[in-house]
Write a protein that holds these residues in place. Structure first.
Motif, PDB file in Angstrom:
ATOM      1  N   ASN A   1       4.305  -4.039   0.830  1.00 18.12           N
ATOM      2  CA  ASN A   1       4.729  -4.494  -0.491  1.00 18.12           C
ATOM      3  C   ASN A   1       4.373  -3.388  -1.483  1.00 18.12           C
ATOM      4  O   ASN A   1       3.212  -3.210  -1.841  1.00 18.12           O
ATOM      5  CB  ASN A   1       4.018  -5.792  -0.860  1.00 18.12           C
ATOM      6  N   ARG A   2       5.372  -2.615  -1.875  1.00 17.19           N
ATOM      7  CA  ARG A   2       5.106  -1.447  -2.711  1.00 17.19           C
ATOM      8  C   ARG A   2       4.546  -1.807  -4.081  1.00 17.19           C
ATOM      9  O   ARG A   2       3.943  -0.961  -4.751  1.00 17.19           O
ATOM     10  CB  ARG A   2       6.385  -0.611  -2.858  1.00 17.19           C
ATOM     11  N   ASN A   3       4.731  -3.045  -4.511  1.00 18.55           N
ATOM     12  CA  ASN A   3       4.177  -3.468  -5.793  1.00 18.55           C
ATOM     13  C   ASN A   3       2.646  -3.493  -5.773  1.00 18.55           C
ATOM     14  O   ASN A   3       2.004  -3.502  -6.822  1.00 18.55           O
ATOM     15  CB  ASN A   3       4.704  -4.858  -6.164  1.00 18.55           C
ATOM     16  N   LEU A   4       2.070  -3.527  -4.552  1.00 23.77           N
ATOM     17  CA  LEU A   4       0.617  -3.579  -4.429  1.00 23.77           C
ATOM     18  C   LEU A   4       0.003  -2.192  -4.222  1.00 23.77           C
ATOM     19  O   LEU A   4      -1.208  -2.063  -4.087  1.00 23.77           O
ATOM     20  CB  LEU A   4       0.225  -4.493  -3.256  1.00 23.77           C
TER      21      LEU A   4
ATOM     22  N   GLY B   1      -0.838   1.165  -5.817  1.00 23.49           N
ATOM     23  CA  GLY B   1      -0.971   1.818  -7.113  1.00 23.49           C
ATOM     24  C   GLY B   1      -1.393   3.269  -6.993  1.00 23.49           C
ATOM     25  O   GLY B   1      -1.426   3.852  -5.906  1.00 23.49           O
TER      26      GLY B   1
END
Length: 266
Positions: free
Chosen positions: A121-124, A126
């Motif tokens: 999940n690339r949103n996680l 950073g």
């Protein structure tokens, strides 16, 4: 409780551990404490139980339930699997079979954050995670490797899986036969990587069936034979021609050359 464990140094403890698999006793009455800062190798023939012991720590294998026995990981009888992954990194040879060849090398390493195999999940992910990735790839000589996992050599793949195992900065790295099936150069490169990880503060627990794969930084050697611990001590005390010959039921001569163990038929 955890602060007591860290003071004592014990990260894993086994009491009267028994494991059966397909009607066969694989581990028999194992009593053992493993400590932080103490690099430990489990050595024995194939089927001696050394892989099973690591898989028990990873909660892949389960012991016979007995009121007189227990397993404690960082002082806990029950530990959440996600908490376990933040403290112990694992590398098993079968992990490679679960990774598709078209996966991106960087994604496989980053997937260690989420406990998956390349799907993230690339949103996680950073800035901190990306910086950690670059530092890891640099330290394991992976910066210039191929973009795709399928195009890597066996040695490069193994280093990628090690990077995946330590992406969470664990206290302990447990590896099952990390040099298995590697050519001579890749074998030595990986052993050098393990030495560097130890120097950077990661406690190692690993298995092998060849004393020539024991790194200089190893503090403790445990001999397993037919599911039982038959010897436990420092490399200098337990690695002798007599002890190795007994372990393998074959006459073997042992030498130490510049801190590296070597064998030949006696």
């Amino acid at each position: 409780m955890e602060s007591k464990i860290l003071i004592d140094g014990t990260w894993a403890e086994f009491k009267n551990l028994n494991i059966w698999y397909e009607h066969k006793r694989v581990l028999n009455n194992i009593n053992l404490k493993l400590r932080l800062g103490e690099n430990t190798v489990l050595i024995g023939t194939n089927g001696s139980g050394k892989s099973t012991l690591i898989k028990t720590i990873a909660r892949i294998k389960y012991p016979i339930v007995d009121k007189e026995s227990f397993i404690k990981i960082f002082g806990k009888n029950h530990i959440n699997i996600w908490e376990l992954r933040t403290k112990i990194g694992f590398l098993f040879s079968e992990i490679d079979t679960r990774i598709k060849g078209n996966m991106l090398t960087k994604d496989i390493i980053l997937s260690g954050y989420q406990g998956t195999f390349g799907v993230i999940n690339r949103n996680l992910i950073g800035t901190k995670e990306k910086q950690n990735l670059e530092e890891l790839m640099n330290s394991l000589n992976l910066i210039k490797v191929s973009k795709y996992y399928s195009q890597l050599s066996d040695g490069q793949k193994r280093r990628v899986l090690i990077a995946r195992s330590i992406i969470n900065n664990p206290l302990v790295l447990a590896l099952d036969e990390p040099t298995n099936m590697l050519d001579l150069r890749s074998n030595y490169e990986l052993l050098n990587n393990l030495s560097n990880l130890s120097k950077n503060g990661i406690t190692l627990l690993y298995t092998t069936n060849n004393i020539e794969n024991i790194i200089k930084e190893t503090n403790r050697v445990i001999f397993l034979k037919e599911g039982e611990i038959i010897l436990d001590g420092t490399p200098e005390k337990v690695i002798t021609s007599e002890n190795i010959s007994n372990l393998y039921d074959f006459n073997i001569a042992v030498r130490n050359i510049g801190g590296y163990w070597r064998t030949s038929p006696a």
